[in-house]
Scaffold this motif. Structure first.
Motif, PDB file in Angstrom:
ATOM      1  N   PHE A  22      29.162  59.584  17.569  1.00 47.54           N
ATOM      2  CA  PHE A  22      28.574  59.407  18.895  1.00 47.54           C
ATOM      3  C   PHE A  22      27.367  58.476  18.835  1.00 47.54           C
ATOM      4  O   PHE A  22      27.243  57.552  19.637  1.00 47.54           O
ATOM      5  CB  PHE A  22      28.179  60.760  19.482  1.00 47.54           C
ATOM      6  N   VAL A  23      26.491  58.735  17.861  1.00 47.97           N
ATOM      7  CA  VAL A  23      25.304  57.885  17.712  1.00 47.97           C
ATOM      8  C   VAL A  23      25.731  56.451  17.420  1.00 47.97           C
ATOM      9  O   VAL A  23      25.199  55.500  18.008  1.00 47.97           O
ATOM     10  CB  VAL A  23      24.378  58.437  16.606  1.00 47.97           C
ATOM     11  N   TRP A  24      26.704  56.281  16.540  1.00 40.88           N
ATOM     12  CA  TRP A  24      27.186  54.942  16.210  1.00 40.88           C
ATOM     13  C   TRP A  24      27.769  54.245  17.437  1.00 40.88           C
ATOM     14  O   TRP A  24      27.512  53.062  17.679  1.00 40.88           O
ATOM     15  CB  TRP A  24      28.230  55.024  15.104  1.00 40.88           C
ATOM     16  N   SER A  25      28.541  54.972  18.251  1.00 39.04           N
ATOM     17  CA  SER A  25      29.161  54.355  19.423  1.00 39.04           C
ATOM     18  C   SER A  25      28.119  53.936  20.452  1.00 39.04           C
ATOM     19  O   SER A  25      28.296  52.927  21.144  1.00 39.04           O
ATOM     20  CB  SER A  25      30.185  55.300  20.056  1.00 39.04           C
ATOM     21  N   VAL A  26      27.027  54.697  20.550  1.00 44.31           N
ATOM     22  CA  VAL A  26      25.964  54.323  21.484  1.00 44.31           C
ATOM     23  C   VAL A  26      25.202  53.115  20.958  1.00 44.31           C
ATOM     24  O   VAL A  26      24.890  52.181  21.707  1.00 44.31           O
ATOM     25  CB  VAL A  26      25.017  55.525  21.733  1.00 44.31           C
ATOM     26  N   VAL A  27      24.912  53.095  19.657  1.00 47.62           N
ATOM     27  CA  VAL A  27      24.156  51.986  19.064  1.00 47.62           C
ATOM     28  C   VAL A  27      24.955  50.686  19.143  1.00 47.62           C
ATOM     29  O   VAL A  27      24.406  49.629  19.467  1.00 47.62           O
ATOM     30  CB  VAL A  27      23.771  52.312  17.603  1.00 47.62           C
ATOM     31  N   VAL A  28      26.250  50.763  18.866  1.00 46.16           N
ATOM     32  CA  VAL A  28      27.087  49.569  18.882  1.00 46.16           C
ATOM     33  C   VAL A  28      27.328  49.079  20.312  1.00 46.16           C
ATOM     34  O   VAL A  28      27.545  47.895  20.531  1.00 46.16           O
ATOM     35  CB  VAL A  28      28.428  49.863  18.155  1.00 46.16           C
ATOM     36  N   GLY A  29      27.262  49.996  21.272  1.00 50.30           N
ATOM     37  CA  GLY A  29      27.443  49.617  22.671  1.00 50.30           C
ATOM     38  C   GLY A  29      28.889  49.719  23.134  1.00 50.30           C
ATOM     39  O   GLY A  29      29.349  48.890  23.920  1.00 50.30           O
ATOM     40  N   MET A  30      29.590  50.721  22.639  1.00 54.89           N
ATOM     41  CA  MET A  30      30.963  50.922  23.081  1.00 54.89           C
ATOM     42  C   MET A  30      30.975  51.356  24.550  1.00 54.89           C
ATOM     43  O   MET A  30      29.938  51.692  25.121  1.00 54.89           O
ATOM     44  CB  MET A  30      31.657  51.986  22.231  1.00 54.89           C
ATOM     45  N   GLN A  31      32.162  51.368  25.116  1.00 56.97           N
ATOM     46  CA  GLN A  31      32.271  51.795  26.512  1.00 56.97           C
ATOM     47  C   GLN A  31      31.853  53.247  26.639  1.00 56.97           C
ATOM     48  O   GLN A  31      32.008  54.051  25.714  1.00 56.97           O
ATOM     49  CB  GLN A  31      33.698  51.600  27.004  1.00 56.97           C
TER      50      GLN A  31
END
Length: 57
Positions: A22-31
């Motif tokens: 979750f943290v990675w997806s937020v940092v990377v800027g996923m949908q």
């Protein structure tokens, strides 16, 4: 405090991996919906670990 069961251990491990995802997806800027699905996986894993605790009826 009771020793965690193998199922609880697995659920806690999955919850930790989902939280990291979750943290990675937020940092990377996923949908947003991808992050929401990963967040739900974390919450459901923690709920399953709690419900499968020793002595729960």
């Amino acid at each position: 405090m009771a020793k965690p069961t193998p199922l609880q251990f697995r659920n806690i491990l999955v919850a930790a991996l989902a939280a990291a995802g979750f943290v990675w997806s937020v940092v990377v800027g996923m949908q947003w919906w991808v992050s929401a699905i990963i967040g739900c996986a974390c919450v459901l894993s923690l709920a399953s670990a709690y419900l499968n605790r020793p002595g729960a009826n």
